[in-house]
Design a protein around this motif. Structure first.
Motif, PDB file in Angstrom:
ATOM      1  N   GLU A 145       0.837  -1.198   0.000  1.00 12.20           N
ATOM      2  CA  GLU A 145       0.000   0.000   0.000  1.00 12.20           C
ATOM      3  C   GLU A 145       0.870   1.246   0.000  1.00 12.20           C
ATOM      4  O   GLU A 145       1.825   1.322   0.775  1.00 12.20           O
ATOM      5  CB  GLU A 145      -0.918   0.003   1.227  1.00 12.20           C
ATOM      6  N   PRO A 146       0.558   2.227  -0.889  1.00 12.93           N
ATOM      7  CA  PRO A 146      -0.550   2.204  -1.829  1.00 12.93           C
ATOM      8  C   PRO A 146      -0.303   1.216  -2.962  1.00 12.93           C
ATOM      9  O   PRO A 146       0.834   0.878  -3.263  1.00 12.93           O
ATOM     10  CB  PRO A 146      -0.597   3.637  -2.349  1.00 12.93           C
TER      11      PRO A 146
ATOM     12  N   PRO B  56       3.401  -1.140   3.849  1.00 14.99           N
ATOM     13  CA  PRO B  56       3.886   0.079   3.178  1.00 14.99           C
ATOM     14  C   PRO B  56       5.057  -0.215   2.234  1.00 14.99           C
ATOM     15  O   PRO B  56       5.836  -1.153   2.451  1.00 14.99           O
ATOM     16  CB  PRO B  56       4.335   0.969   4.341  1.00 14.99           C
TER      17      PRO B  56
ATOM     18  N   ASP C 237       5.975  14.111  -5.791  1.00 12.44           N
ATOM     19  CA  ASP C 237       5.490  14.955  -4.705  1.00 12.44           C
ATOM     20  C   ASP C 237       5.304  16.368  -5.228  1.00 12.44           C
ATOM     21  O   ASP C 237       6.275  17.063  -5.556  1.00 12.44           O
ATOM     22  CB  ASP C 237       6.497  14.933  -3.549  1.00 12.44           C
TER      23      ASP C 237
ATOM     24  N   GLN D 126      -3.572   8.748  -3.354  1.00  6.78           N
ATOM     25  CA  GLN D 126      -3.087   7.466  -2.850  1.00  6.78           C
ATOM     26  C   GLN D 126      -2.926   7.525  -1.335  1.00  6.78           C
ATOM     27  O   GLN D 126      -2.487   8.540  -0.795  1.00  6.78           O
ATOM     28  CB  GLN D 126      -1.732   7.128  -3.492  1.00  6.78           C
ATOM     29  N   PRO D 127      -3.274   6.443  -0.639  1.00  4.16           N
ATOM     30  CA  PRO D 127      -3.145   6.439   0.822  1.00  4.16           C
ATOM     31  C   PRO D 127      -1.708   6.739   1.256  1.00  4.16           C
ATOM     32  O   PRO D 127      -0.756   6.198   0.684  1.00  4.16           O
ATOM     33  CB  PRO D 127      -3.542   5.001   1.203  1.00  4.16           C
ATOM     34  N   HIS D 128      -1.587   7.617   2.254  1.00  5.41           N
ATOM     35  CA  HIS D 128      -0.308   7.970   2.871  1.00  5.41           C
ATOM     36  C   HIS D 128       0.573   8.835   1.974  1.00  5.41           C
ATOM     37  O   HIS D 128       1.709   9.146   2.347  1.00  5.41           O
ATOM     38  CB  HIS D 128       0.477   6.722   3.304  1.00  5.41           C
ATOM     39  N   PHE D 129       0.099   9.201   0.797  1.00  4.04           N
ATOM     40  CA  PHE D 129       0.869  10.054  -0.107  1.00  4.04           C
ATOM     41  C   PHE D 129      -0.002  11.254  -0.501  1.00  4.04           C
ATOM     42  O   PHE D 129      -0.317  11.456  -1.671  1.00  4.04           O
ATOM     43  CB  PHE D 129       1.312   9.261  -1.343  1.00  4.04           C
ATOM     44  N   ASP D 130      -0.347  12.043   0.504  1.00  2.00           N
ATOM     45  CA  ASP D 130      -1.366  13.081   0.334  1.00  2.00           C
ATOM     46  C   ASP D 130      -0.963  14.192  -0.631  1.00  2.00           C
ATOM     47  O   ASP D 130      -1.827  14.901  -1.150  1.00  2.00           O
ATOM     48  CB  ASP D 130      -1.710  13.696   1.695  1.00  2.00           C
TER      49      ASP D 130
ATOM     50  N   TRP E 148       1.215  13.658  -3.280  1.00  2.00           N
ATOM     51  CA  TRP E 148       1.792  13.055  -4.481  1.00  2.00           C
ATOM     52  C   TRP E 148       0.750  12.936  -5.584  1.00  2.00           C
ATOM     53  O   TRP E 148      -0.430  12.683  -5.312  1.00  2.00           O
ATOM     54  CB  TRP E 148       2.368  11.682  -4.162  1.00  2.00           C
TER      55      TRP E 148
ATOM     56  N   SER F 219      -2.182  -4.674   4.606  1.00  2.00           N
ATOM     57  CA  SER F 219      -1.397  -3.793   3.739  1.00  2.00           C
ATOM     58  C   SER F 219      -0.012  -3.572   4.335  1.00  2.00           C
ATOM     59  O   SER F 219       0.145  -3.404   5.544  1.00  2.00           O
ATOM     60  CB  SER F 219      -2.111  -2.455   3.555  1.00  2.00           C
TER      61      SER F 219
END
Length: 365
Positions: A113-114, A134, A311, A334-338, A340, A132
């Motif tokens: 994930e993502p 990382p 990013d 994408q989760p955790h890549f706010d 990007w 998931s």
């Protein structure tokens, strides 16, 4: 004198108001949006595929028949694998549902994930659970962490290589060794949808593990480099028991497949020169994106696929809205890549417009 009813008068009055308010309004239709969200091949399919579709149009009144055998034979020759290990179709979601149902609820599925979620999204209806893991610091599949996440409840590990959304490719030797080791503990499904964007894809595929009898399944699609996204055709190379189980359910059977998809896919496999030309064009456009990002000192992944991931230094929703206002549609957050953005490679003129818009969007380096 001509008397106008109230509805006609209001209509004419409104038109007059609009003409005063917008005297320079053009009758030209608005430009279509630039769609850079779904990692399609904007260069389209092979001319051989188009000709195959045209030649087969006269047969639309007939059910699919020998076309299944023709494509299966072409894949078997290409992959050097038995035909009973080939399951035709875009089967990731079906595969997830089947595996989660097999053995009852409670099975777990490990993935990065993502990541692309078609398979893991399908496991919930049958009681499957998703674990998931990382990505690592290089935005690649974290293979040691994935191995550590496997336990007695694991039904399958799902890996995408090149990864989506990062486009990163794991080291070929380490990846193959890791998949082999994981397959001794559970089924490993490797999604190679983007692998043919690399010139050395034949040395990177884990299809040899399937041929050797390892508990490995490899998924491929004609929706990406082959440019057949709207025809929804792909295939899975699977261990014989899994392939037989899927076929027993009717997956890959003639009644679930379009003959136009099948003839187009078969013709595409024969036209390797066209695939090579698409690969070269995509690589050039991808490098132009990476050059911009290096110039602006933005962090980006080492993508080898037909998209870039970077990013932008501002929230995805904000950046996507600014680009959408200019008619440029990009990939989802994408989760955790706010902050990007994933942007697909389009046609050269589309990419130039999108790069200019992104250059104006990025904060100074």
């Amino acid at each position: 004198m001509v008397l106008l009813d109230r509805r006609t008068w209001l209509s004419l009055a409104g038109a007059a108001t609009l003409s005063r308010s917008y005297p320079a309004m053009s009758d030209a239709p608005p430009s279509p949006p630039i769609r850079l969200a779904l990692n399609e091949n904007p260069f389209g399919p092979s001319p051989a595929a188009i000709e195959a579709i045209k030649a087969d149009l006269a047969g639309l009144a007939r059910y699919t028949g020998r076309e299944v055998d023709d494509l299966t034979a072409a894949i078997a020759a290409r992959e050097d694998i038995a035909s009973d290990q080939i399951v035709l179709g875009e089967n990731l979601n079906v595969l997830g549902l089947h595996l989660s149902a097999h053995g009852g609820p409670g099975g777990t599925f490990v993935y990065s994930e993502p990541g692309y979620t078609a398979l893991v999204d399908a496991v919930a209806p049958a009681g499957g659970r998703v674990i998931s893991v990382p990505l690592n610091a290089a935005l690649e599949n974290d293979l040691p962490a994935i191995a550590a996440a496997i336990d007695g409840t694991t039904r399958a590990v799902y890996l995408v290589n090149p990864h989506n959304p990062s486009g990163t490719v794991s080291d070929a030797t380490r990846f193959s060794e890791a998949v082999r080791e994981l397959s001794a503990r559970t089924l490993v499904i490797v999604d190679e949808a983007y692998l043919e964007f690399l010139p050395d894809f034949a040395a990177r595929t884990v299809a040899p593990l399937v041929r050797e009898g390892a508990n490995v399944a490899v998924f491929r699609t004609f929706s990406k480099i082959y440019g057949l996204a709207s025809l929804a055709i792909g295939y899975t190379l699977a261990p014989k028991p899994l392939a037989a189980s899927l076929k027993q359910m009717g997956i890959g059977a003639f009644f679930g497949l379009s003959r136009l998809s099948l003839v187009a896919a078969t013709a595409s496999l024969r036209d390797r020169d066209y695939v090579g030309s698409v690969r070269t064009k995509v690589a050039a456009e991808r490098e132009a994106w990476h050059a911009l990002l290096r110039e602006r000192k933005r962090r980006f992944s080492a993508s080898q696929a037909n998209f870039v991931f970077f990013d932008a230094g501002r929230p995805h929703a904000e950046a996507a809205a600014v680009l959408a206002a200019r008619g440029i549609i990009i990939g989802r957050a994408q989760p955790h890549f706010d902050t990007w953005l994933r942007i697909s490679i389009g046609l050269p003129d589309e990419n130039a417009i999108a790069r200019q818009a992104v250059a104006e969007l990025l904060p100074p380096g």
